[in-house]
Design an enzyme around this catalytic site. Structure first.
Site, short mmCIF file in Angstrom:
data_model
loop_
_atom_site.label_atom_id
_atom_site.label_comp_id
_atom_site.label_asym_id
_atom_site.label_seq_id
_atom_site.Cartn_x
_atom_site.Cartn_y
_atom_site.Cartn_z
N ASP A 164 7.67 -38.93 10.09
CA ASP A 164 7.91 -37.62 10.69
C ASP A 164 8.37 -36.61 9.65
O ASP A 164 9.36 -36.81 8.96
CB ASP A 164 8.95 -37.73 11.81
CG ASP A 164 8.53 -38.74 12.86
OD1 ASP A 164 7.36 -38.68 13.30
OD2 ASP A 164 9.35 -39.60 13.24
N ASP A 206 7.25 -41.77 4.44
CA ASP A 206 7.97 -41.49 5.68
C ASP A 206 6.98 -40.94 6.70
O ASP A 206 5.94 -40.38 6.33
CB ASP A 206 9.08 -40.48 5.39
CG ASP A 206 9.81 -40.05 6.65
OD1 ASP A 206 10.31 -40.93 7.37
OD2 ASP A 206 9.85 -38.83 6.91
#
Length: 558
Positions: A44, A42
């Site tokens: 952020d 992922d």
């Protein structure tokens, strides 16, 4: 999705922004057996600090230790991809050009990634790629030339872990201040930070690789798993690894695991005998029975014994009998001091999936799966009979409400509502159970399903499961039958044991139920909390939604 079926996301667009020109060349398939080919990350909160809807490269700040951790993965030969929800595109908060500038800055700071997979949609768009839907994971695996089951996804919220599970990948949660407590409770694998997640990925990868072969040729290997059917099934990959390095494999199992033992590839002979230090409701120790077992094991001609146990069981009582039987080379996992009972005393950290835990013991004993044999659960094809006639076309949903441990069973009233909701959504539902569960299956199936309670043995149930579109089941044996068939699972998982160890292995899964219920980690066989709160709150519509996430449609087909 069965293993012989097409990936549903190859049949329809996952609607992702995919940097195809950035993907590496060719397949990453390796002749040596590894758990993972690729790590998906992922963006952020995992790779960089979370700046909401960021379109400014100057605001990119890597999380501590990110560059060094990623370089460790690259050095180990793992491919890297970013999989990220960016609803700011749909909302107009930044442009595609601004997003690409942010990604360029990420690579400037953290190094090159082999692929970037972006969902540009908002929740209301109903796409197949916005996490926790698995579309990004499937798309990333394709771009990296591998499969989802050979990927591990690292993220900071429940959506990331959910997307990994729904694709059959491993999911690692690295919590941040925005991670909700219930997301942490539900995650099967939690790491304190990104470097810790990477260290454990690499440790697990290495643990299934033998450092040295057996010290002498293994003509006959004794493997032991004296437990329930599910326990025997999850030990299957490790037994196949031992079989790859031995001319003959003899499996010692208990009466509760015999039916599963009959289904395992790599087993040449089965010895059935109860072990009172393993059985959950044991009788008194019978000295004559122990002498008889010792004599029988001594007559097998064993060159090496590998004793597989669950994390809360001891291998040492049997190791003593094996020594008395004249067996010289014994390997087992043991936290307790074994004295001279073990030649290989192996240790495994908590939280490792049971199939991998067993594979690591096989590796410590010098064995590995042969090239081309994936570390997944499998059944012998010749041991599974044809599916019973009269069940219609494949693609139905199997609901198995019961369990040998009542704490892990779905409450009948909840199961009944699930059948009604599934039927209303257009699914054909088969309700399965053992002979002692006929009253329950009849009650549950009356809501619109077909009652198969008590009509099959374990092998017959395996045949029914193999043709299912999905299986709705607790953490019990049929969940592992589904995993062995590559059939998606809606897991009604009671948290009495850890999901990371006992959840369906390497198969698309959606977990439901209260992971933080008071019964968590009690290992209770009977529900210790009035009202069975871990599963009584499951909403039948959640099951319908889970099937949609798993790309299982109504009408009996996928």
């Amino acid at each position: 999705m069965r293993q012989d079926q097409e990936d549903p996301y190859q049949r329809r667009s996952a609607q992702v922004y995919a940097a195809a020109d950035r993907a590496g060349s060719g397949s990453v398939a390796s002749p040596r057996q590894v758990l993972y080919d690729a790590v998906l990350l992922d963006r952020d909160g995992t790779l960089i600090e979370d700046v909401p809807y960021n379109g400014d490269p100057e605001k990119v700040r890597p999380v501590p230790g990110a560059r060094a951790a990623l370089d460790r993965l690259r050095a180990a030969g793992l491919r890297l991809a970013v999989v990220t929800n960016q609803s700011g595109l749909a909302r107009g908060y930044f442009t595609g050009e601004q997003m690409r500038a942010v990604h360029a800055r990420v690579e400037e700071l953290l190094g090159r990634f082999d692929a970037w997979l972006v969902c540009p949609h908002d929740d209301a768009d109903g796409c197949d790629c916005r996490k926790p839907a698995p579309g990004l994971v499937y798309a990333a695996a394709r771009e990296l030339g591998t499969t989802a089951s050979r990927c591990v996804l690292v993220g900071d919220i429940g959506r990331d872990v959910g997307a990994a599970l729904a694709a059959g990948a491993a999911g690692v949660l690295v919590p941040t201040p925005v991670t909700r407590p219930e997301e942490i409770a539900a995650a099967g694998w939690v790491a304190t930070d990104l470097p810790a997640a990477v260290a454990e990925i690499l440790r697990r990868q290495q643990a299934v690789q033998p450092s040295t072969p057996p010290t002498a040729p293994v003509r006959t290997a004794l493997v032991v798993r004296s437990d329930s059917a599910g326990d025997v099934l999850v030990t299957g990959p490790a037994i196949r690894a031992v079989a790859a390095g031995a001319e003959r494999v003899v499996l010692l199992c208990g009466p509760r695991g015999r039916a599963a033992a009959n289904l395992l590839p790599g087993v040449d002979e089965i010895i059935e005998h109860p072990l009172p230090w393993i059985d959950p409701t044991p009788g008194p120790v019978d000295p004559e029975a122990m002498r008889s077992l010792t004599a029988r094991l001594g007559a097998v001609g064993v060159d090496q014994a590998v004793v597989f146990t669950s994390f809360h069981q001891s291998a040492l009582p049997l190791a003593l009998l094996l020594r008395m039987a004249g067996i010289d080379r014994i390997a087992a996992i043991s936290d307790d001091y074994p004295g001279s009972l073990l030649d290989i005393r192996h240790r495994v950290p908590g939280g490792v999936p049971e199939p991998e835990r067993a594979l690591s013991l096989a590796a410590a004993a010098g064995h590995r799966l042969p090239d081309g044999d994936e570390p997944v659960l499998r059944l012998r094809r010749d041991a599974v009979p044809p599916r019973p006639a009269g069940l219609g076309d494949p693609g139905y949903v199997v609901l198995h409400p019961g369990s040998a441990a009542s704490s892990r069973a779905c409450p009948p009233e909840v199961a009944t509502r699930i059948v009604g909701a599934l039927t209303d959504a257009g699914h054909r539902v088969l309700v399965t159970g053992g002979r002692d569960e006929r009253a329950v299956t009849a009650r549950v199936a009356a809501a619109g399903g077909t009652d198969l309670g008590g009509s099959t043995d374990l092998a017959g149930l395996a045949a029914i499961v193999a043709d299912a579109g999905a299986v709705v089941v607790g953490n019990t044996g049929p969940a592992h039958l589904a995993a062995a068939a590559g059939v998606p699972v809606v897991s009604l998982f009671a948290p009495t044991v850890p999901f990371g160890q006992w959840g369906p292995y390497r198969v698309p899964t959606v977990r439901l139920g209260d992971a933080a219920a008071p019964c968590r980690d009690t290992r209770a066989a009977s529900c210790p909390v009035p009202g069975h709160p871990c599963l009584s709150g499951v909403d039948p519509d959640e099951v319908v939604d889970a099937l949609r996430t798993l790309a299982v449609s109504g009408g009996g087909s996928q």
